[in-house]
Write a protein that holds these residues in place. Structure first.
Motif, PDB file in Angstrom:
ATOM      1  N   VAL A 115       0.843  -1.205   0.000  1.00  0.00           N
ATOM      2  CA  VAL A 115       0.000   0.000   0.000  1.00  0.00           C
ATOM      3  C   VAL A 115       0.874   1.249   0.000  1.00  0.00           C
ATOM      4  CG1 VAL A 115      -1.691   1.329   1.316  1.00  0.00           C
ATOM      5  CG2 VAL A 115      -1.922  -1.156   1.135  1.00  0.00           C
ATOM      6  N   LEU A 116       1.873   1.274   0.851  1.00  0.00           N
ATOM      7  CA  LEU A 116       2.718   2.463   0.943  1.00  0.00           C
ATOM      8  C   LEU A 116       3.479   2.711  -0.354  1.00  0.00           C
ATOM      9  CD1 LEU A 116       4.108   2.205   4.588  1.00  0.00           C
ATOM     10  CD2 LEU A 116       2.043   3.318   3.760  1.00  0.00           C
ATOM     11  N   ASN A 117       3.852   1.661  -1.042  1.00  0.00           N
ATOM     12  CA  ASN A 117       4.578   1.828  -2.301  1.00  0.00           C
ATOM     13  C   ASN A 117       3.713   2.436  -3.405  1.00  0.00           C
ATOM     14  OD1 ASN A 117       7.136   0.969  -1.548  1.00  0.00           O
ATOM     15  ND2 ASN A 117       6.662  -1.185  -1.901  1.00  0.00           N
ATOM     16  N   PHE A 118       2.399   2.480  -3.214  1.00  0.00           N
ATOM     17  CA  PHE A 118       1.513   3.134  -4.176  1.00  0.00           C
ATOM     18  C   PHE A 118       1.736   4.646  -4.190  1.00  0.00           C
ATOM     19  CE2 PHE A 118      -2.421   5.490  -4.965  1.00  0.00           C
ATOM     20  CZ  PHE A 118      -2.844   4.959  -6.180  1.00  0.00           C
ATOM     21  N   PHE A 119       2.109   5.197  -3.045  1.00  0.00           N
ATOM     22  CA  PHE A 119       2.132   6.650  -2.886  1.00  0.00           C
ATOM     23  C   PHE A 119       3.414   7.259  -3.445  1.00  0.00           C
ATOM     24  CE2 PHE A 119      -0.968   5.261   0.219  1.00  0.00           C
ATOM     25  CZ  PHE A 119      -1.995   6.159  -0.015  1.00  0.00           C
ATOM     26  N   GLN A 120       3.269   8.479  -3.947  1.00  0.00           N
ATOM     27  CA  GLN A 120       4.393   9.198  -4.546  1.00  0.00           C
ATOM     28  C   GLN A 120       5.114  10.090  -3.543  1.00  0.00           C
ATOM     29  OE1 GLN A 120       1.077   9.827  -6.961  1.00  0.00           O
ATOM     30  NE2 GLN A 120       2.311  10.110  -8.809  1.00  0.00           N
ATOM     31  N   GLY A 121       4.648  10.103  -2.304  1.00  0.00           N
ATOM     32  CA  GLY A 121       5.295  10.896  -1.271  1.00  0.00           C
ATOM     33  C   GLY A 121       4.620  10.663   0.072  1.00  0.00           C
ATOM     34  N   PHE A 122       5.249  11.199   1.110  1.00  0.00           N
ATOM     35  CA  PHE A 122       4.757  10.997   2.471  1.00  0.00           C
ATOM     36  C   PHE A 122       4.885  12.291   3.261  1.00  0.00           C
ATOM     37  CE2 PHE A 122       5.790   6.897   0.876  1.00  0.00           C
ATOM     38  CZ  PHE A 122       4.874   6.039   1.454  1.00  0.00           C
ATOM     39  N   LEU A 123       3.842  12.593   4.020  1.00  0.00           N
ATOM     40  CA  LEU A 123       3.864  13.687   4.975  1.00  0.00           C
ATOM     41  C   LEU A 123       3.954  13.067   6.365  1.00  0.00           C
ATOM     42  CD1 LEU A 123       3.588  16.626   5.867  1.00  0.00           C
ATOM     43  CD2 LEU A 123       1.104  16.411   5.631  1.00  0.00           C
ATOM     44  N   LEU A 124       5.026  13.370   7.089  1.00  0.00           N
ATOM     45  CA  LEU A 124       5.313  12.738   8.371  1.00  0.00           C
ATOM     46  C   LEU A 124       5.372  13.783   9.475  1.00  0.00           C
ATOM     47  CD1 LEU A 124       8.293  10.580   7.039  1.00  0.00           C
ATOM     48  CD2 LEU A 124       5.880   9.946   7.097  1.00  0.00           C
ATOM     49  N   THR A 125       5.065  13.371  10.687  1.00  0.00           N
ATOM     50  CA  THR A 125       5.054  14.312  11.814  1.00  0.00           C
ATOM     51  C   THR A 125       6.336  14.280  12.632  1.00  0.00           C
ATOM     52  OG1 THR A 125       3.988  12.662  13.242  1.00  0.00           O
ATOM     53  CG2 THR A 125       2.546  14.167  12.011  1.00  0.00           C
ATOM     54  N   SER A 126       7.268  13.374  12.318  1.00  0.00           N
ATOM     55  CA  SER A 126       8.481  13.282  13.140  1.00  0.00           C
ATOM     56  C   SER A 126       9.603  12.611  12.365  1.00  0.00           C
ATOM     57  CB  SER A 126       8.209  12.484  14.416  1.00  0.00           C
ATOM     58  OG  SER A 126       7.944  11.119  14.111  1.00  0.00           O
ATOM     59  N   GLU A 127      10.825  12.853  12.822  1.00  0.00           N
ATOM     60  CA  GLU A 127      11.992  12.158  12.282  1.00  0.00           C
ATOM     61  C   GLU A 127      11.922  10.671  12.609  1.00  0.00           C
ATOM     62  OE1 GLU A 127      14.403  13.194  10.304  1.00  0.00           O
ATOM     63  OE2 GLU A 127      13.587  15.229  10.189  1.00  0.00           O
ATOM     64  N   TYR A 128      11.255  10.333  13.708  1.00  0.00           N
ATOM     65  CA  TYR A 128      11.088   8.922  14.055  1.00  0.00           C
ATOM     66  C   TYR A 128      10.333   8.192  12.940  1.00  0.00           C
ATOM     67  CZ  TYR A 128       9.438   4.688  16.288  1.00  0.00           C
ATOM     68  OH  TYR A 128       9.159   3.366  16.553  1.00  0.00           O
ATOM     69  N   SER A 129       9.244   8.775  12.465  1.00  0.00           N
ATOM     70  CA  SER A 129       8.471   8.160  11.390  1.00  0.00           C
ATOM     71  C   SER A 129       9.282   8.074  10.103  1.00  0.00           C
ATOM     72  CB  SER A 129       7.183   8.945  11.143  1.00  0.00           C
ATOM     73  OG  SER A 129       6.329   8.874  12.258  1.00  0.00           O
TER      74      SER A 129
END
Length: 344
Positions: A115-129
Motif C-alpha cells: 500500500v505504501l509503495n503506491f504513494f508518490q510521497g509521504f507527509l510525516l510528523t516526526s523524524e522517528y516516522s
C-alpha cells in the motif's frame, strides 16, 4: 527567503468520517489545512469514495490520504494514475503496534508495504516516522512537518496537594492506560494524595474502557482516578494549566502532540518509553521510564516525595520559559516549501 507560494493545483485532504472527533491526527490535519488556507492554498476535504473515483479517472490534483485508509487503498493498487498525485499522511501504522500474535516486521511486509509503495510521497510528523519508513525500504520523498502549538499558553496553577495529574489519550490499548492503572493499583496507598484525570474518547475500544473502569472502581484508585471522556481540543488545552503533572503511558507515539502541549505549559512529564516519546524530554523536565511498572512507581514516588516533585516542577517551568514557539503558519510554510522542492 520569500513567503511560500500556494501549489498550482487544488490540495485535497482525504479524511475519515470522524475527523471532527478529538485525536492528535485529526487536530494536525485541521490545523495544517487552516494554515495552508491562510497562505492562499486551495484546500478541500474529500471523502474516500470520491478519492477512489478520482484515482480511477486520473483526475488531476494533489491528494493527501490519511493513514486510517490503509485497508481501503488495496483495491486501487493496480492503478497507476499520471495526473492524480497521492501522498500519505502518516499518523499511525498498525505495524507500529501490531496484534499480539504477529511480528511487527512481518505485519509491515504482509499488510502495509505494498500500500505504501503506491504513494508518490509521504507527509510525516516526526523524524522517528521518517527513519521507520527509510529502514523498511520506502523510496518516495519523505516530508517531515512537525505539529505546532495551537494556542497561547496560560500560566499554570501553583503546586499543591492533592497532586493534580493529567493524561490526554483515547482509552485504547495502544495508550497503555489499563496496564498503567494495574501497576498503579498494586503500589498505591489510601493516604497518597493525587487526582488523576484522563481525557479521551471511551467508545473506540469499549471492552478495554470497561476493564479500566472496573479496575478503578474495585481498587484503591476509586477516589483518585477519573475518566473525563472526550473534550474538544480547545477545552483540552485549558486543562493543562489546571494540573501539576502530565503522564503518558503510550506504548507507541509517532509524535506525541499531547506531550508537546503539556511541555509547552510547563508541566513536568512522566513518560513511558516508546516511539518518538523520548524526543520531547530533557533531563530537567521530567522522567522517561523503561516500562509501565516503573512509570507507576515513579509517579507514586513523586506523590510521596515533595522535594523531588518541586524540583521537577521548577525545572519544567524554567525549560518552558526558554522554549521557542513554533506556529502552524510556520508548519504550513515548511510544507509548501518541501512540497515544491520535491514535486514541482
Amino acid at each position: 527567503m520569500g513567503e511560500p507560494q500556494p501549489l498550482n493545483q487544488s490540495l485535497y485532504f482525504v479524511l475519515p468520517h470522524d475527523r471532527h472527533l478529538p485525536s492528535g491526527g485529526n487536530v494536525y490535519n485541521e490545523q495544517l489545512m487552516a494554515a495552508l488556507r491562510r497562505y492562499g492554498q486551495d484546500v478541500e476535504i474529500m471523502e474516500f469514495s470520491h478519492y477512489r473515483k478520482a484515482i480511477l479517472r486520473d483526475q488531476a490534483g494533489f491528494y493527501a490520504v490519511d493513514s486510517l485508509f490503509v485497508e481501503d487503498m488495496k483495491p486501487l493498487l493496480n492503478h497507476n494514475p499520471q495526473r492524480a498525485f497521492s501522498f500519505f499522511i502518516l499518523h499511525h501504522l498498525q505495524s507500529l503496534f501490531p496484534p499480539a500474535d504477529l511480528d511487527a516486521e512481518q505485519y509491515f511486509e504482509t499488510y502495509e508495504k505494498e500500500v505504501l509503495n503506491f504513494f508518490q510521497g509521504f507527509l510525516l510528523t516526526s523524524e522517528y516516522s521518517k527513519k521507520y519508513l527509510l529502514d523498511r525500504g520506502i523510496k518516495a520523498p519523505l516530508m517531515v512537518v512537525e505539529p505546532a502549538l495551537s494556542s497561547s499558553v496560560q500560566p499554570a496553577i501553583a503546586l499543591n496537594y492533592p497532586l493534580k495529574t493529567l493524561m490526554v489519550a483515547n482509552v485504547i490499548e495502544r495508550k497503555g492506560i489499563l496496564a498503567f492503572l494495574q501497576a498503579l493499583s498494586t503500589q498505591v496507598k489510601e493516604e497518597d494524595e493525587f487526582k488523576l484525570h484522563i481525557i479521551g474518547r471511551t467508545d473506540m475500544e469499549p471492552a478495554y474502557y470497561e476493564a479500566c473502569l472496573k479496575l478503578v472502581e474495585t481498587s484503591e484508585l476509586s477516589n483518585k482516578v477519573y475518566f473525563l471522556g472526550e473534550m474538544s481540543h480547545e477545552n483540552t488545552l485549558k486543562q493543562y494549566a489546571q494540573h501539576h503533572l502530565f503522564i503518558s503511558a503510550a506504548r507507541m507515539e509517532t509524535f506525541g502532540m499531547a506531550i508537546q502541549e503539556a511541555k509547552a505549559y510547563g508541566l513536568p512529564l512522566l513518560l513511558c518509553k516508546g516511539g518518538n516519546t523520548e524526543q520531547h524530554l530533557t533531563k530537567r523536565g521530567g522522567m522517561l521510564c523503561p516500562n509501565i511498572f516503573k512509570l507507576a512507581g515513579n509517579f507514586i514516588e513523586l506523590c510521596r516525595n515533595d522535594a523531588l516533585m518541586r524540583e521537577l516542577w521548577q525545572s519544567a517551568k524554567a525549560e518552558k520559559n526558554t522554549t521557542n514557539r513554533y506556529t502552524w503558519d510556520q508548519a504550513a510554510a515548511h510544507f509548501l516549501k518541501l512540497f515544491s522542492d520535491f514535486y514541482i
